[in-house]
Design an enzyme around this catalytic site. Structure first.
Site, mmCIF file in Angstrom:
data_model
loop_
_atom_site.group_PDB
_atom_site.id
_atom_site.type_symbol
_atom_site.label_atom_id
_atom_site.label_comp_id
_atom_site.label_asym_id
_atom_site.label_seq_id
_atom_site.Cartn_x
_atom_site.Cartn_y
_atom_site.Cartn_z
ATOM 1 N N ASP A 183 38.715 34.012 96.508
ATOM 2 C CA ASP A 183 39.011 35.217 97.481
ATOM 3 C C ASP A 183 39.438 34.860 98.890
ATOM 4 O O ASP A 183 40.017 35.894 99.749
ATOM 5 C CB ASP A 183 38.106 36.336 97.326
ATOM 6 C CG ASP A 183 38.016 37.067 96.127
ATOM 7 O OD1 ASP A 183 36.790 36.888 95.400
ATOM 8 O OD2 ASP A 183 38.791 37.362 95.466
ATOM 9 N N HIS A 198 29.295 31.278 96.468
ATOM 10 C CA HIS A 198 29.632 31.358 95.100
ATOM 11 C C HIS A 198 28.281 30.937 94.199
ATOM 12 O O HIS A 198 27.761 30.191 94.689
ATOM 13 C CB HIS A 198 30.595 30.432 94.501
ATOM 14 C CG HIS A 198 31.503 31.126 93.375
ATOM 15 N ND1 HIS A 198 30.895 30.721 91.763
ATOM 16 C CD2 HIS A 198 32.665 31.530 92.827
ATOM 17 C CE1 HIS A 198 31.609 31.258 91.087
ATOM 18 N NE2 HIS A 198 32.537 31.894 91.624
#
Ligand code: SDX
Length: 435
Positions: A369, A311
């Site tokens: 996700d 991320h």
């Protein structure tokens, strides 16, 4: 937090004997910002920050993320508390208005959304223009953009009432559009929204009901989807939200701006990752294959990446991934699907990756996700619709950020600069003299 108002940083170009004073703009929490808006006139330099990883493009009061601590706040409320105690409609009100609603305010707001869920019948006919195997994200982005051709009556972006009606319309209609895209892919008739169902249950009914027999929405699936919507509703200045802000900053109509956000979300590096995670898990297949694929993820010459990992901001666990991982077990057990081999594979993959030096040194953790697709699958949502589910939830964040930007009297069109590395000035060469 910078607690010294009026502080400035001095930047000196000693070779030219000149300097610039950079005022510090303090936020409520988190790093302060250096105001560089006068840097080029004073020192004839730009800042250079590809991917904007260190650039605060705006002030915002909506969402706060501390990537090192794994903190996510919606209007100051921790995501863990909202996930446990709130609902998607309540979080929608919170993100748009800035405060938690009273019971009366929530009932009234939910009513506004509930009674705007139908879309114009002509808009429904747009879906017939798509091939049956069109990706639903392509259909959703096109139909959302087309909404600007239907709502001329409320397109004055400087009119607060028009902005409010737009917000209600797009948040109410995006599930109907999402479900219509799915039904078109199946070649089945569209299912109309129902005013007796809440937001998530209504979407599930539009996705799975058929006209030839009664359909009962599974309350466990509806609750799980509502929670996933809470977790996906907003996330500060991510790529798709920044796209909505940039498109909206030109004065483009809000439906066009939201459509641009849908398109940006589609990418596998962003919202498209949830679909890519399931494909990756199926590609890995068994626990025995994990080492081989981890090696590929670490091999710069291979294009394989561990989807659902890493991320830009979180260098710790994504708090949403933690919540989704916990809820996955409960949802699959409640739905009688807790023998899902993909969940076991995902859990083992996370366990092995988090012990691997490559991932540890780069602070690569599971993101929002990584597990969400396992739940979507268990609910019966097809993989091609995973990112559409993300878009349905993130429409709330996109609208909140668009409204915050448009109602800011100091708003300016977004226009980044560049570091030019092309050819210096040169004269045209006639074709007869080119070699
Ligand atoms: C979302 O921004 C948001 O808030 C997004 C989001 C939201 O709610 O809006 O949180 C939703 O988009 C989550 C992210 C979903 N994407 C994925 O899961 C795709 C896989 N992840 C990566 O592609 C990547 O981690 C990104 C795109 C998410 C972040 O990319 P960055 O910040 O540009 O990181 P990077 O490429 O600079 O990575 C740093 C290092 C690099 O290695 P080195 O050059 O240092 O050797 O880590 C490596 C990268 O190669 N790396 C990975 C990796 N992610 C980063 N290596 C293998 N697998 C990965 N997944």
């Amino acid at each position: 937090m910078n607690d010294k108002p009026g502080q400035t940083f001095e930047l000196t170009d000693s070779s030219a004997g000149r300097s610039a004073s950079l005022p510090v703009r303090a936020g409520t929490i988190g790093p302060a910002g250096l105001d560089i808006s006068h840097l080029q006139p004073e020192l004839d330099v730009f800042t250079y920050d590809p991917g904007f990883g260190m650039t605060a493009a705006t002030e915002s009061r909506i969402t706060y993320i501390d990537g090192d601590a794994g903190v996510l706040l919606y209007r100051g409320y921790p995501i863990e508390q909202l996930a446990e105690k709130s609902s998607f409609m309540e979080v929608t009100y919170l993100l748009l208005i800035g405060e938690l609603p009273t019971a009366k305010q929530l009932a009234e707001f939910s009513g506004h959304i509930r009674y705007h869920t139908m879309i114009n019948e002509t808009l429904l006919r747009f879906f017939n223009g798509f091939h049956h195997n069109a990706h639903p994200m392509a259909m959703v982005s096109a139909v959302v953009a087309s909404m600007s051709a239907f709502y001329h009556d409320t397109m004055d972006i400087h009119n607060p009432r028009h902005r409010e009606i737009f917000a209600h319309r797009i948040i109410a209609k995006i599930p109907t559009i999402a479900a219509a895209a799915h039904k078109h892919s199946l070649g089945q008739p569209f299912i109309y929204p129902r005013n007796d169902l809440d937001y998530a249950a209504n979407l599930l009914n539009m996705l799975f009901a058929v006209p030839c027999e009664p359909y009962k929405v599974d309350p466990i699936a509806a609750k799980a989807l509502d929670l996933l919507f809470v977790l996906h509703a907003d996330h500060e200045q991510n790529a798709s939200t920044s796209t909505v802000r940039l498109a909206g900053s030109t004065g483009a109509n809000p439906y066009a701006a939201i459509s641009a956000g849908v398109s940006a979300l589609w990418g596998p590096a962003h919202g498209g990752a949830n679909e890519a995670v399931l494909s990756m898990l199926e590609q890995i297949g068994t626990v025995d294959n994990i080492p081989k694929y981890l090696a590929m993820a670490k091999d710069k010459t291979s294009h394989f990446r561990l989807m659902g990992f890493g991320h830009r901001v979180y260098k710790n666990f994504d708090p949403r991934a933690k919540i989704i991982r916990e809820m996955t077990h409960k949802v699959l057990a409640a739905l009688g699907r807790d023998d899902n081999p993909l969940l076991e594979l995902a859990l083992r993959l996370e366990e092995i990756a988090l012990k691997d030096e490559y991932f540890i040194s780069r602070k690569l953790y599971p993101n929002v996700d990584f597990y969400s697709g396992v739940i979507y699958s268990a609910i019966g949502i097809p993989r091609s619709m995973f990112t559409v589910m993300f878009a349905v939830a993130r429409t709330v964040g996109w609208v909140a950020h668009w409204q915050e930007m448009i109602s800011d009297p100091h708003m300016r069109i977004g226009r980044p600069r560049q570091l030019y590395t092309g050819a210096p000035r040169r004269d045209y060469i006639p074709v007869s003299k080119r070699t």
